[in-house]
Design a protein around this motif. Structure first.
Motif, short mmCIF file in Angstrom:
data_model
loop_
_atom_site.label_atom_id
_atom_site.label_comp_id
_atom_site.label_asym_id
_atom_site.label_seq_id
_atom_site.Cartn_x
_atom_site.Cartn_y
_atom_site.Cartn_z
N ALA A 103 -15.07 -80.99 -3.00
CA ALA A 103 -14.16 -81.95 -2.38
C ALA A 103 -14.64 -82.36 -0.99
N ARG A 104 -15.34 -81.45 -0.30
CA ARG A 104 -15.89 -81.75 1.03
C ARG A 104 -17.26 -82.44 0.94
N GLY A 105 -17.77 -82.61 -0.28
CA GLY A 105 -19.07 -83.25 -0.44
C GLY A 105 -20.23 -82.28 -0.39
N GLY A 106 -19.96 -80.97 -0.51
CA GLY A 106 -21.02 -79.97 -0.42
C GLY A 106 -21.68 -79.61 -1.73
N ILE A 107 -21.14 -80.12 -2.84
CA ILE A 107 -21.71 -79.87 -4.16
C ILE A 107 -21.76 -81.19 -4.91
N ASN A 108 -22.79 -81.36 -5.68
CA ASN A 108 -22.97 -82.53 -6.52
C ASN A 108 -21.67 -82.84 -7.27
N GLN A 109 -21.22 -84.07 -7.17
CA GLN A 109 -19.96 -84.48 -7.81
C GLN A 109 -20.03 -84.48 -9.34
N ASP A 110 -21.24 -84.48 -9.89
CA ASP A 110 -21.40 -84.48 -11.34
C ASP A 110 -21.22 -83.09 -11.95
N LEU A 111 -21.13 -82.07 -11.11
CA LEU A 111 -20.98 -80.70 -11.61
C LEU A 111 -19.51 -80.34 -11.77
N ASP A 112 -19.23 -79.52 -12.74
CA ASP A 112 -17.90 -78.96 -12.93
C ASP A 112 -17.92 -77.58 -12.26
N PRO A 113 -17.11 -77.33 -11.25
CA PRO A 113 -17.13 -76.04 -10.55
C PRO A 113 -16.93 -74.85 -11.47
N LEU A 115 -17.90 -74.70 -14.65
CA LEU A 115 -19.14 -74.51 -15.40
C LEU A 115 -20.29 -74.04 -14.52
N LEU A 116 -20.19 -74.30 -13.23
CA LEU A 116 -21.17 -73.75 -12.30
C LEU A 116 -21.10 -72.23 -12.34
N MET A 117 -19.90 -71.69 -12.41
CA MET A 117 -19.74 -70.24 -12.52
C MET A 117 -20.30 -69.74 -13.85
N VAL A 118 -20.03 -70.46 -14.93
CA VAL A 118 -20.58 -70.10 -16.24
C VAL A 118 -22.11 -70.10 -16.18
N SER A 119 -22.68 -71.11 -15.53
CA SER A 119 -24.13 -71.19 -15.41
C SER A 119 -24.69 -70.02 -14.62
N LEU A 120 -24.00 -69.64 -13.55
CA LEU A 120 -24.47 -68.50 -12.75
C LEU A 120 -24.51 -67.21 -13.58
N VAL A 121 -23.47 -66.99 -14.36
CA VAL A 121 -23.45 -65.81 -15.22
C VAL A 121 -24.58 -65.90 -16.24
N GLY A 122 -24.77 -67.08 -16.81
CA GLY A 122 -25.83 -67.27 -17.80
C GLY A 122 -27.21 -67.10 -17.23
N LEU A 123 -27.39 -67.42 -15.95
CA LEU A 123 -28.71 -67.29 -15.32
C LEU A 123 -28.95 -65.90 -14.74
N THR A 124 -27.94 -65.05 -14.77
CA THR A 124 -28.10 -63.72 -14.17
C THR A 124 -27.90 -62.60 -15.19
#
Length: 166
Positions: A103-113, A115-124
């Protein structure tokens, strides 16, 4: 023996509760601490999560395979623990922080926050749980340092930071 288990824990549910309270929750508290101590910057939180998973997995090598077997697999004995105890503490809290940063513009607007967490778990967690397979597949058994936890952490952070840019 079953009699001793019954004497000390009563039943299977009480044994599972003891396991979760004595083994799993303290490990997750370590993870939560690593993330909480990171700066509010999204990159710092992500780096803390990736490093925290690596640290916890080195200290508690039973965690990633347990997670895959008992949380992800259908009928896993610890799946409810994820929903009731782990989810609100780490994944949901981080997804909320990611949404605020977005919301502050610190993360790509095309990402779902979320799913970002899901991706982190998947990458770790998944690559750590599968490390014996990857080491053998890529003939890294003889030289485990080629696919050690530091190499894995650096690769994951580089992938998240710079992606596949040329």
């Amino acid at each position: 023996t079953p009699a001793l288990l019954h004497y000390y824990f009563g039943d299977k549910a009480q044994l599972q509760d003891a396991l979760v309270a004595d083994r799993l929750l303290p490990v997750l508290a370590e993870m939560r601490g690593a993330i909480a101590n990171a700066d509010a910057d999204v990159s710092e939180r992500i780096a803390a999560f990736v490093s925290g998973i690596g640290h916890v997995a080195m200290k508690h090598p039973w965690l990633p395979p347990l997670w895959v077997r008992e949380v992800l697999c259908e009928g896993g004995a610890l799946r409810d623990v994820l929903f009731e105890r782990v989810g609100p503490q780490i994944p949901q809290a981080m997804a909320t922080r990611f949404a605020r940063a977005q919301a502050r513009g610190g993360i790509n607007q095309d990402l779902d926050p979320r799913l970002l967490m899901v991706s982190l778990v998947g990458l770790t967690l998944f690559p750590i749980a599968g490390a014996p397979i990857w080491r053998r597949l890529f003939a890294a058994d003889a030289d485990a340092a080629t696919l050690d936890m530091d190499t894995f952490r650096e690769h994951t952070l580089a992938l998240l930071d710079r992606g596949l840019e040329l």
